[in-house]
Write an enzyme that holds these catalytic residues in place. Sequence first.
Site, PDB file in Angstrom:
ATOM      1  N   GLU A   1     -26.376  14.159  -2.940  1.00 23.21           N
ATOM      2  CA  GLU A   1     -27.794  14.257  -2.562  1.00 23.21           C
ATOM      3  C   GLU A   1     -28.672  13.354  -3.430  1.00 23.21           C
ATOM      4  O   GLU A   1     -29.784  13.000  -3.033  1.00 23.21           O
ATOM      5  CB  GLU A   1     -28.299  15.706  -2.622  1.00 23.21           C
ATOM      6  CG  GLU A   1     -28.384  16.284  -4.015  1.00 23.21           C
ATOM      7  CD  GLU A   1     -28.922  17.724  -4.037  1.00 23.21           C
ATOM      8  OE1 GLU A   1     -29.864  18.017  -3.294  1.00 23.21           O
ATOM      9  OE2 GLU A   1     -28.370  18.548  -4.798  1.00 23.21           O
TER      10      GLU A   1
ATOM     11  N   CYS B   1       0.823  -1.209   0.000  1.00 24.91           N
ATOM     12  CA  CYS B   1       0.000   0.000   0.000  1.00 24.91           C
ATOM     13  C   CYS B   1       0.855   1.256   0.000  1.00 24.91           C
ATOM     14  O   CYS B   1       0.654   2.167  -0.798  1.00 24.91           O
ATOM     15  CB  CYS B   1      -0.932  -0.011   1.209  1.00 24.91           C
ATOM     16  SG  CYS B   1      -1.841   1.518   1.395  1.00 24.91           S
TER      17      CYS B   1
ATOM     18  N   GLU C   1      -7.209   1.702 -13.256  1.00 20.47           N
ATOM     19  CA  GLU C   1      -6.615   2.863 -12.589  1.00 20.47           C
ATOM     20  C   GLU C   1      -5.453   3.423 -13.414  1.00 20.47           C
ATOM     21  O   GLU C   1      -5.333   4.646 -13.603  1.00 20.47           O
ATOM     22  CB  GLU C   1      -6.150   2.481 -11.186  1.00 20.47           C
ATOM     23  CG  GLU C   1      -7.335   2.231 -10.249  1.00 20.47           C
ATOM     24  CD  GLU C   1      -6.938   1.888  -8.822  1.00 20.47           C
ATOM     25  OE1 GLU C   1      -5.763   1.527  -8.579  1.00 20.47           O
ATOM     26  OE2 GLU C   1      -7.813   1.979  -7.935  1.00 20.47           O
TER      27      GLU C   1
ATOM     28  N   TYR D   1      -8.894  -3.800 -11.329  1.00 23.16           N
ATOM     29  CA  TYR D   1      -8.635  -2.535 -10.629  1.00 23.16           C
ATOM     30  C   TYR D   1      -7.408  -1.813 -11.205  1.00 23.16           C
ATOM     31  O   TYR D   1      -7.448  -0.633 -11.513  1.00 23.16           O
ATOM     32  CB  TYR D   1      -8.272  -2.809  -9.163  1.00 23.16           C
ATOM     33  CG  TYR D   1      -9.378  -3.132  -8.218  1.00 23.16           C
ATOM     34  CD1 TYR D   1     -10.010  -4.369  -8.235  1.00 23.16           C
ATOM     35  CD2 TYR D   1      -9.753  -2.211  -7.249  1.00 23.16           C
ATOM     36  CE1 TYR D   1     -10.996  -4.672  -7.309  1.00 23.16           C
ATOM     37  CE2 TYR D   1     -10.739  -2.510  -6.318  1.00 23.16           C
ATOM     38  CZ  TYR D   1     -11.353  -3.747  -6.354  1.00 23.16           C
ATOM     39  OH  TYR D   1     -12.315  -4.040  -5.438  1.00 23.16           O
TER      40      TYR D   1
ATOM     41  N   HIS E   1     -27.560  20.491  -0.730  1.00 24.05           N
ATOM     42  CA  HIS E   1     -27.782  20.998  -2.083  1.00 24.05           C
ATOM     43  C   HIS E   1     -26.885  22.195  -2.368  1.00 24.05           C
ATOM     44  O   HIS E   1     -26.736  23.047  -1.501  1.00 24.05           O
ATOM     45  CB  HIS E   1     -29.247  21.423  -2.216  1.00 24.05           C
ATOM     46  CG  HIS E   1     -29.626  21.790  -3.612  1.00 24.05           C
ATOM     47  ND1 HIS E   1     -29.718  20.840  -4.618  1.00 24.05           N
ATOM     48  CD2 HIS E   1     -29.893  22.989  -4.173  1.00 24.05           C
ATOM     49  CE1 HIS E   1     -30.060  21.455  -5.746  1.00 24.05           C
ATOM     50  NE2 HIS E   1     -30.162  22.747  -5.506  1.00 24.05           N
TER      51      HIS E   1
ATOM     52  N   CYS F   1      -1.551   1.650  -3.135  1.00 26.79           N
ATOM     53  CA  CYS F   1      -2.547   2.701  -2.891  1.00 26.79           C
ATOM     54  C   CYS F   1      -1.978   4.121  -2.869  1.00 26.79           C
ATOM     55  O   CYS F   1      -2.502   5.008  -3.556  1.00 26.79           O
ATOM     56  CB  CYS F   1      -3.235   2.479  -1.544  1.00 26.79           C
ATOM     57  SG  CYS F   1      -3.522   0.766  -1.125  1.00 26.79           S
TER      58      CYS F   1
ATOM     59  N   LYS G   1       0.035   5.274  -6.104  1.00 22.22           N
ATOM     60  CA  LYS G   1      -0.994   5.275  -7.163  1.00 22.22           C
ATOM     61  C   LYS G   1      -1.873   6.506  -7.046  1.00 22.22           C
ATOM     62  O   LYS G   1      -2.148   7.192  -8.028  1.00 22.22           O
ATOM     63  CB  LYS G   1      -1.802   3.981  -7.057  1.00 22.22           C
ATOM     64  CG  LYS G   1      -2.976   3.804  -7.993  1.00 22.22           C
ATOM     65  CD  LYS G   1      -4.284   4.384  -7.527  1.00 22.22           C
ATOM     66  CE  LYS G   1      -4.765   3.975  -6.177  1.00 22.22           C
ATOM     67  NZ  LYS G   1      -5.252   2.614  -6.052  1.00 22.22           N
TER      68      LYS G   1
HETATM   69  P1  NDP Z   1      -7.750  -8.152 -10.719  1.00 17.41           P
HETATM   70  O1  NDP Z   1      -7.881  -9.528 -10.224  1.00 17.41           O
HETATM   71  O2  NDP Z   1      -8.622  -7.088 -10.198  1.00 17.41           O
HETATM   72  O3  NDP Z   1      -7.893  -8.143 -12.312  1.00 17.41           O
HETATM   73  C1  NDP Z   1      -7.084  -8.949 -13.110  1.00 17.41           C
HETATM   74  C2  NDP Z   1      -7.482  -8.719 -14.556  1.00 17.41           C
HETATM   75  O4  NDP Z   1      -6.595  -9.379 -15.417  1.00 17.41           O
HETATM   76  C3  NDP Z   1      -8.878  -9.235 -14.860  1.00 17.41           C
HETATM   77  O5  NDP Z   1      -9.479  -8.355 -15.764  1.00 17.41           O
HETATM   78  C4  NDP Z   1      -8.576 -10.585 -15.486  1.00 17.41           C
HETATM   79  O6  NDP Z   1      -9.557 -10.983 -16.408  1.00 17.41           O
HETATM   80  C5  NDP Z   1      -7.305 -10.288 -16.249  1.00 17.41           C
HETATM   81  N1  NDP Z   1      -6.473 -11.472 -16.443  1.00 17.41           N
HETATM   82  C6  NDP Z   1      -6.131 -12.397 -15.524  1.00 17.41           C
HETATM   83  N2  NDP Z   1      -5.327 -13.320 -16.072  1.00 17.41           N
HETATM   84  C7  NDP Z   1      -5.157 -12.970 -17.358  1.00 17.41           C
HETATM   85  C8  NDP Z   1      -4.445 -13.531 -18.448  1.00 17.41           C
HETATM   86  N3  NDP Z   1      -3.736 -14.659 -18.310  1.00 17.41           N
HETATM   87  N4  NDP Z   1      -4.500 -12.912 -19.642  1.00 17.41           N
HETATM   88  C9  NDP Z   1      -5.214 -11.782 -19.808  1.00 17.41           C
HETATM   89  N5  NDP Z   1      -5.916 -11.206 -18.810  1.00 17.41           N
HETATM   90  C10 NDP Z   1      -5.883 -11.795 -17.601  1.00 17.41           C
HETATM   91  O7  NDP Z   1      -6.202  -7.824 -10.510  1.00 17.41           O
HETATM   92  P2  NDP Z   1      -5.406  -6.456 -10.454  1.00 17.41           P
HETATM   93  O8  NDP Z   1      -4.021  -6.858 -10.843  1.00 17.41           O
HETATM   94  O9  NDP Z   1      -6.059  -5.375 -11.194  1.00 17.41           O
HETATM   95  O10 NDP Z   1      -5.461  -6.090  -8.913  1.00 17.41           O
HETATM   96  C11 NDP Z   1      -5.152  -7.052  -7.925  1.00 17.41           C
HETATM   97  C12 NDP Z   1      -5.927  -6.814  -6.671  1.00 17.41           C
HETATM   98  O11 NDP Z   1      -5.376  -5.715  -5.976  1.00 17.41           O
HETATM   99  C13 NDP Z   1      -7.388  -6.422  -6.886  1.00 17.41           C
HETATM  100  O12 NDP Z   1      -8.229  -7.521  -7.054  1.00 17.41           O
HETATM  101  C14 NDP Z   1      -7.698  -5.673  -5.644  1.00 17.41           C
HETATM  102  O13 NDP Z   1      -8.078  -6.566  -4.646  1.00 17.41           O
HETATM  103  C15 NDP Z   1      -6.383  -5.035  -5.288  1.00 17.41           C
HETATM  104  N6  NDP Z   1      -6.378  -3.618  -5.686  1.00 17.41           N
HETATM  105  C16 NDP Z   1      -7.255  -2.768  -5.107  1.00 17.41           C
HETATM  106  C17 NDP Z   1      -7.270  -1.444  -5.459  1.00 17.41           C
HETATM  107  C18 NDP Z   1      -8.242  -0.529  -4.834  1.00 17.41           C
HETATM  108  O14 NDP Z   1      -8.830  -0.874  -3.828  1.00 17.41           O
HETATM  109  N7  NDP Z   1      -8.470   0.649  -5.404  1.00 17.41           N
HETATM  110  C19 NDP Z   1      -6.348  -0.917  -6.454  1.00 17.41           C
HETATM  111  C20 NDP Z   1      -5.497  -1.897  -7.035  1.00 17.41           C
HETATM  112  C21 NDP Z   1      -5.518  -3.196  -6.645  1.00 17.41           C
HETATM  113  P3  NDP Z   1     -10.863 -11.840 -15.991  1.00 17.41           P
HETATM  114  O15 NDP Z   1     -11.895 -10.843 -15.545  1.00 17.41           O
HETATM  115  O16 NDP Z   1     -11.215 -12.512 -17.254  1.00 17.41           O
HETATM  116  O17 NDP Z   1     -10.433 -12.769 -14.918  1.00 17.41           O
END
Ligand code: NDP
Length: 459
Positions: A441, A44, A182, A178, A436, A49, A52
Site C-alpha cells: 500500500e 532456468c 542471490e 544478480y 491495509h 531460476c 535457486k
Molecule cells: P552479472 O552480469 O549480473 O554480474 C556480474 C558481476 O561480476 C558484476 O558485478 C561484475 O562487475 C562482476 N565481474 C565481471 N567480470 C569480473 C571480473 N573479471 N572480476 C571480478 N568481477 C567481475 O552476472 P551474473 O553472473 O550475476 O548473472 C548473469 C545474468 O543472469 C544476469 O545479468 C541476469 O541477466 C541473469 N540472472 C537473472 C536472475 C534473476 O532474474 N533473478 C538471477 C540470476 C541471473 P561490474 O559491475 O564491475 O561489471
Amino acid sequence: MRTPESYDLVVLGAGSGGVRAARIAAGHGATVAICESDRVGGTCVLRGCIPKKFLVYAAHYRESFADAAAYGWTVDAARHNWGALIRAKDAELDRLNGIYCRLLDDAGVVTVMGHAVLLDPHTVQVGGRLLRADRIIVAVGGWPSVPPFPGNDLAITSNEALSLAERPDRVLIIGGGYIAVEFAGIFNGVGSEVVLAYRREQILRGFDGDVRAAITEELRAHGVDVQVGLAPERIRRTGDGLQTTMGDGSTFLGDQVLVATGRAPNTADLGLEEAGVELAQDGSVIVDDQLATSVPHIYAIGDVTNLLNLTPVATAQGHALADTLFGGSARSVDLSAVPSAVFSQPPIATVGWTEEKARASGRPIDVYRTSFRALLHTLTGRDSKVMMKLVVDREDGRILGAHMVGDDAPEIMQMVGVAIRAGATKADFDATIGIHPTTAEEFVTLRTPVAEKEGAFAG
Ligand code: NDP
C-alpha cells in the site's frame, strides 16, 4: 550418414525459450525438431531460476524461526540438513525435466539429443543424424564465465553451487551481480559465513542507486560481509581451505569460492559463423527487431542474444517468433519495461527506469521514496528496512520506474509492471485505495517528492 530428415523448423537448445518456440510452432502445424546436448529444461529449470528459488526458500526459514519468538513461538534448536534440501530439489528438477519432455512429445516435436552443429545454413548435424531445416532458431543460452587467473579451476560457479554435496562453512563470493547477491543470501541463510567481494565501489551496477545502497545495507545487517574494491588475483589450496588473494594483497580463506562474474553465450562450436551468422564480440548472436540474424531464415532468442537475460523474455520471444513464422500473426516483444527481481534476502524488484536513467534523459522528474520498518518487524525488532521508490515524469505524471527492496518485492512489482505498461500516472496510484495493512500500500500512499538536493538513500 543418413539422408537428412526434413523439418519446417529446427530449434537448437531445449531451454525455456527453445521449448516454447518449438511447441507453439508445432501447434501451428509446423514440423519441428529440437536439439539438446544436456537435459531438456535449460538454465532456468535445471541450473538457474527454479533450483535457486528452492535454495532461497530454504535460506529464508532461518530468519523466520528467529522472528517467530517475537510472536510467542518457541522453536527448539532448528538445524538444517543441506543434503535433504539438495535431494528434494533434485527430485523436483527430475519431475520438471519429465514434464518438459512430455510437453514436447505431446506437441509432436521431435527431440534430438546431442550436440548440434550447423553444416550449412540449412543443415544441422546431431551425432549421426542430419536435419534439414527451412528455418532455424538458435536458443542455446549461456554458461557461467570465469575470469582467467591462477587457481580459477578451484572455484565453483552457480552450476556447482546448486548441487554441493555439503554446505560450506565459509564461502567467498566473487562478483556483485544478480547471482553473487542471490547466493550470498542463500549461503548466509543456511548458516555459512559469507564474504561477497566486488571489484568496484557498489554492487548491482545498473540498478537504481537507492536500491544498491539499500541492499548493501540489508546484506550487511543480515550478516553478509560485503567488501568492495576487490578483484581476485589467485586462488590456492591450503591446509585450512582455499586461500584467495585479491589485487590489493588481502587474502580470504574459504571452503568454497563461488565465482559469479557473468555469463557468456553458448555459441562456440555450433558452426554459426561458418553458416554466415554474425556474432558480437562477446559471442552473442546479433539479431534485429524481428529476432532474425544476419542469415534471414536463422533466428535467435533468449540469453544467446544477450539482450535481456531473463527466462520470461526468452519464452515471450520464442512464442512471438513461432506465431510470426508459423501462426500468421506477426508480432514482436517489447523489452521497454520488463519487471525483474533479484532473489536476495530481502529481495529486490524493479520495473522501468532508474532515477539515474531518468535524470540522464534530461526530462524533469519527481522522485518519491520511503524507507520504513515493515509491520512484521515492529514486534521482532529486526533491524531491517523496506525501501520503495517511484520515479515520475513531472510533466505528464507518468510513472517511469518503480523500485523496491523488501519482502515480497517481486510479487508486488509484477503488478506494478502492469500499471506501468498501461501508462499509469502518479495520480492513478494516488487514486488507488490501498490494502491495509500491507507493505504494497505504500506505493499508493507516497505523497511528497524527495527534495531535489537530497542525496542518495542513506538507510
Ligand atoms: P552479472 O552480469 O549480473 O554480474 C556480474 C558481476 O561480476 C558484476 O558485478 C561484475 O562487475 C562482476 N565481474 C565481471 N567480470 C569480473 C571480473 N573479471 N572480476 C571480478 N568481477 C567481475 O552476472 P551474473 O553472473 O550475476 O548473472 C548473469 C545474468 O543472469 C544476469 O545479468 C541476469 O541477466 C541473469 N540472472 C537473472 C536472475 C534473476 O532474474 N533473478 C538471477 C540470476 C541471473 P561490474 O559491475 O564491475 O561489471
